[in-house]
Design a protein around this motif. Structure first.
Motif, PDB file in Angstrom:
ATOM      1  N   GLY A 156       0.781  -1.226   0.000  1.00 27.91           N
ATOM      2  CA  GLY A 156       0.000   0.000   0.000  1.00 27.91           C
ATOM      3  C   GLY A 156       0.817   1.283   0.000  1.00 27.91           C
ATOM      4  N   GLU A 157       2.142   1.184  -0.055  1.00 29.78           N
ATOM      5  CA  GLU A 157       3.007   2.371  -0.022  1.00 29.78           C
ATOM      6  C   GLU A 157       3.341   2.824  -1.438  1.00 29.78           C
ATOM      7  OE1 GLU A 157       6.859   3.847   2.558  1.00 29.78           O
ATOM      8  OE2 GLU A 157       6.904   1.810   1.732  1.00 29.78           O
ATOM      9  N   ALA A 158       2.915   4.029  -1.792  1.00 28.82           N
ATOM     10  CA  ALA A 158       3.194   4.580  -3.116  1.00 28.82           C
ATOM     11  C   ALA A 158       4.642   5.049  -3.198  1.00 28.82           C
ATOM     12  CB  ALA A 158       2.242   5.734  -3.417  1.00 28.82           C
ATOM     13  N   VAL A 163       9.681   7.517  -1.107  1.00 30.23           N
ATOM     14  CA  VAL A 163      10.742   8.520  -1.154  1.00 30.23           C
ATOM     15  C   VAL A 163      10.728   9.374   0.107  1.00 30.23           C
ATOM     16  CG1 VAL A 163      11.565  10.588  -2.353  1.00 30.23           C
ATOM     17  CG2 VAL A 163      10.841   8.595  -3.672  1.00 30.23           C
ATOM     18  N   GLU A 164       9.546   9.714   0.599  1.00 27.64           N
ATOM     19  CA  GLU A 164       9.438  10.513   1.818  1.00 27.64           C
ATOM     20  C   GLU A 164       9.979   9.747   3.023  1.00 27.64           C
ATOM     21  OE1 GLU A 164       6.016  12.869   4.455  1.00 27.64           O
ATOM     22  OE2 GLU A 164       5.486  11.872   2.568  1.00 27.64           O
ATOM     23  N   ARG A 165       9.655   8.454   3.093  1.00 25.88           N
ATOM     24  CA  ARG A 165      10.138   7.636   4.214  1.00 25.88           C
ATOM     25  C   ARG A 165      11.652   7.491   4.181  1.00 25.88           C
ATOM     26  NH1 ARG A 165      10.635   1.905   5.035  1.00 25.88           N
ATOM     27  NH2 ARG A 165       9.519   1.424   3.112  1.00 25.88           N
ATOM     28  N   LEU A 166      12.195   7.261   2.994  1.00 24.38           N
ATOM     29  CA  LEU A 166      13.642   7.112   2.886  1.00 24.38           C
ATOM     30  C   LEU A 166      14.372   8.437   3.075  1.00 24.38           C
ATOM     31  CD1 LEU A 166      12.934   4.247   2.078  1.00 24.38           C
ATOM     32  CD2 LEU A 166      14.670   4.399   0.277  1.00 24.38           C
ATOM     33  N   SER A 167      13.721   9.528   2.749  1.00 23.22           N
ATOM     34  CA  SER A 167      14.322  10.834   3.018  1.00 23.22           C
ATOM     35  C   SER A 167      14.527  11.029   4.511  1.00 23.22           C
ATOM     36  CB  SER A 167      13.433  11.949   2.461  1.00 23.22           C
ATOM     37  OG  SER A 167      13.333  11.865   1.057  1.00 23.22           O
ATOM     38  N   ALA A 168      13.538  10.613   5.293  1.00 24.35           N
ATOM     39  CA  ALA A 168      13.641  10.739   6.745  1.00 24.35           C
ATOM     40  C   ALA A 168      14.667   9.763   7.316  1.00 24.35           C
ATOM     41  CB  ALA A 168      12.268  10.490   7.374  1.00 24.35           C
ATOM     42  N   LEU A 169      14.827   8.606   6.663  1.00 25.74           N
ATOM     43  CA  LEU A 169      15.747   7.586   7.169  1.00 25.74           C
ATOM     44  C   LEU A 169      17.190   8.078   7.183  1.00 25.74           C
ATOM     45  CD1 LEU A 169      16.269   4.657   8.095  1.00 25.74           C
ATOM     46  CD2 LEU A 169      16.414   4.026   5.669  1.00 25.74           C
ATOM     47  N   GLN A 170      17.602   8.797   6.142  1.00 25.89           N
ATOM     48  CA  GLN A 170      18.998   9.234   6.051  1.00 25.89           C
ATOM     49  C   GLN A 170      19.225  10.648   6.578  1.00 25.89           C
ATOM     50  OE1 GLN A 170      20.148  11.838   3.613  1.00 25.89           O
ATOM     51  NE2 GLN A 170      17.964  12.292   3.505  1.00 25.89           N
ATOM     52  N   ALA A 239      15.150  11.051  -7.485  1.00 24.76           N
ATOM     53  CA  ALA A 239      14.831  11.636  -6.181  1.00 24.76           C
ATOM     54  C   ALA A 239      15.560  10.898  -5.059  1.00 24.76           C
ATOM     55  CB  ALA A 239      13.325  11.603  -5.953  1.00 24.76           C
ATOM     56  N   LEU A 240      15.658   9.573  -5.161  1.00 25.27           N
ATOM     57  CA  LEU A 240      16.367   8.795  -4.149  1.00 25.27           C
ATOM     58  C   LEU A 240      17.867   9.097  -4.181  1.00 25.27           C
ATOM     59  CD1 LEU A 240      14.561   5.333  -4.517  1.00 25.27           C
ATOM     60  CD2 LEU A 240      14.401   6.917  -2.576  1.00 25.27           C
ATOM     61  N   GLU A 241      18.418   9.229  -5.389  1.00 23.98           N
ATOM     62  CA  GLU A 241      19.842   9.537  -5.502  1.00 23.98           C
ATOM     63  C   GLU A 241      20.146  10.911  -4.915  1.00 23.98           C
ATOM     64  OE1 GLU A 241      23.732  10.599  -7.074  1.00 23.98           O
ATOM     65  OE2 GLU A 241      21.855  11.672  -7.360  1.00 23.98           O
TER      66      GLU A 241
END
Length: 384
Positions: A156-158, A163-170, A239-241
């Motif tokens: 269910g994760e778009a 990208v928002e979740r991984l932005s917060a992770l790093q 965006a991830l890079e």
């Protein structure tokens, strides 16, 4: 009076070869037999016999690393053990600490990097890797970098939410020795590890190098989808890079998948934002450390002009060796660093017993963004 005698001394000038640990990595993960053991592997290893017949992420990433590294690949594997406590509905399974497994492996495996194949989901593992590099450097003088697998999109994760979740992770983490690699296709951490160990190129080459060839064994034959079934696009990868993740990519109308860049978690504007700069400076540090150890208590290293000149040449030896280039059919293949200049090694005596040596490492330029401009000349010209 002196008693007549002859004494012959053998002088060790330490001119021999040193062990190369570059391109040798330690893979750590769960799944398979031989838990708790440090296992050497190479291109001839039967992974089913070593790790068990069943499928596992660890095994698939090892295979991907081997295929992307090619000839003469070798590595070490440390399978994490699990412990069951309780019974019935209260039974829980705890996995051995991966950081402790890396520490235990130091008695067997001296490696350039560590690949954690189990996907992380929080900052704790990233900070643990950063601390572990400093710890191994302090205890053993070993410089180790890390590839950490990151979770794929959940049910269910778009892509935008991912990208928002991984932005917060790093976010807010400074760790120039750590690379975060999302498992979008499945085997990306193993693919990157193999690409960095490919002996067809040097450790100074970026994993984005297209001439090295397309990526192999990414993990699936079609493009990944998010938790809602939407296909991955280049905008998401870009965006991830930009958020310091190391990801694959592709070029429209150009067959194959390739790597974007070997991004690390160095700070904005830092010298070590890409893995190739980390690797070449780590290599220089390993070899210069051995030279410096051999000079402890050696009075030939002193403040006289002759000694300083001789030792400037000595400590520049690693740079000269790494700068060696080759030429095939008129094409020049650059060395790992530029040849040292006259003042790239500076020796400064701080006291009668302490000396400081400064070494400048100069990497070659690398074209990661190429702009081609075309000019049209529509003027009339005479033809012969």
């Amino acid at each position: 009076m002196t008693w007549p005698s002859v004494q012959i001394n053998q002088i060790n000038q330490l001119q021999g070869e040193t062990d190369e640990i570059e391109r040798v990595l330690l893979f750590v993960g769960t799944g398979g037999k031989n838990a708790g053991k440090v296992l050497p592997v190479n291109t001839q290893t039967d992974f089913n016999a070593l790790l068990g017949e069943g499928d596992s992420t660890l095994k698939s990433m090892l295979n991907a690393a081997m295929l992307n590294a090619g000839q003469n690949w070798s590595a070490y594997v440390r399978v994490l053990g699990t412990t069951e406590t309780g019974d019935g509905d209260n039974k829980t399974v705890e996995t051995e600490s991966w950081a402790q497994a890396v520490r235990d492996a130091q008695t067997v495996a001296s490696v350039e990097g560590v690949v954690l194949t189990d996907a992380i989901a929080n900052k704790a593992a990233i900070n643990e890797a950063a601390v572990l590099r400093d710890e191994l450097l302090a205890k053993f003088g070993r410089r180790v970098w890390f590839i950490l697998a990151v979770q794929e999109p959940q049910q269910g994760e778009a892509w935008a939410d991912y990208v928002e979740r991984l932005s917060a992770l790093q976010e807010s983490i400074a760790a120039s020795s750590v690379q975060l690699v999302p498992r979008l296709f499945g085997n990306e951490p193993g693919v990157l590890a193999g690409r960095l160990c490919n002996r067809a190129v040097t450790i100074a080459d970026s994993p984005c190098r297209v001439a090295t060839g397309a990526l192999q064994a990414l993990g699936r034959d079609d493009l990944p989808v998010d938790g809602n079934g939407t296909v991955l696009d280049l905008a998401t990868l870009q965006a991830l890079e930009a958020k310091r993740y190391s990801v694959p990519m592709w070029y429209p109308d150009y067959d194959g998948f390739y790597w974007a860049d070997g991004r690390t978690l160095d700070v904005e504007g830092g010298d070590y934002q890409v893995i190739e700069y980390v690797r070449i400076v780590d290599k220089v540090a390993r070899r210069v450390r051995l030279q410096a150890i051999a000079k402890i208590g050696d009075r030939s290293l002193n403040s006289t002009p002759g000694s300083i000149a001789a030792h400037q040449s000595l400590f520049a030896k690693t740079l000269r060796e790494m700068a060696r280039a080759g030429q095939i059919n008129g094409v020049t293949f650059s060395g790992e660093v530029k040849p040292p200049q006259d003042d790239d090694v500076t020796i400064s005596w701080q006291s009668k017993e302490k000396v400081a040596i400064y070494i400048v490492v100069r990497p070659y330029e690398c074209p990661k963004g190429i702009t081609v401009s075309l000019l049209l000349d529509a003027s009339l010209t005479e033809s012969n």
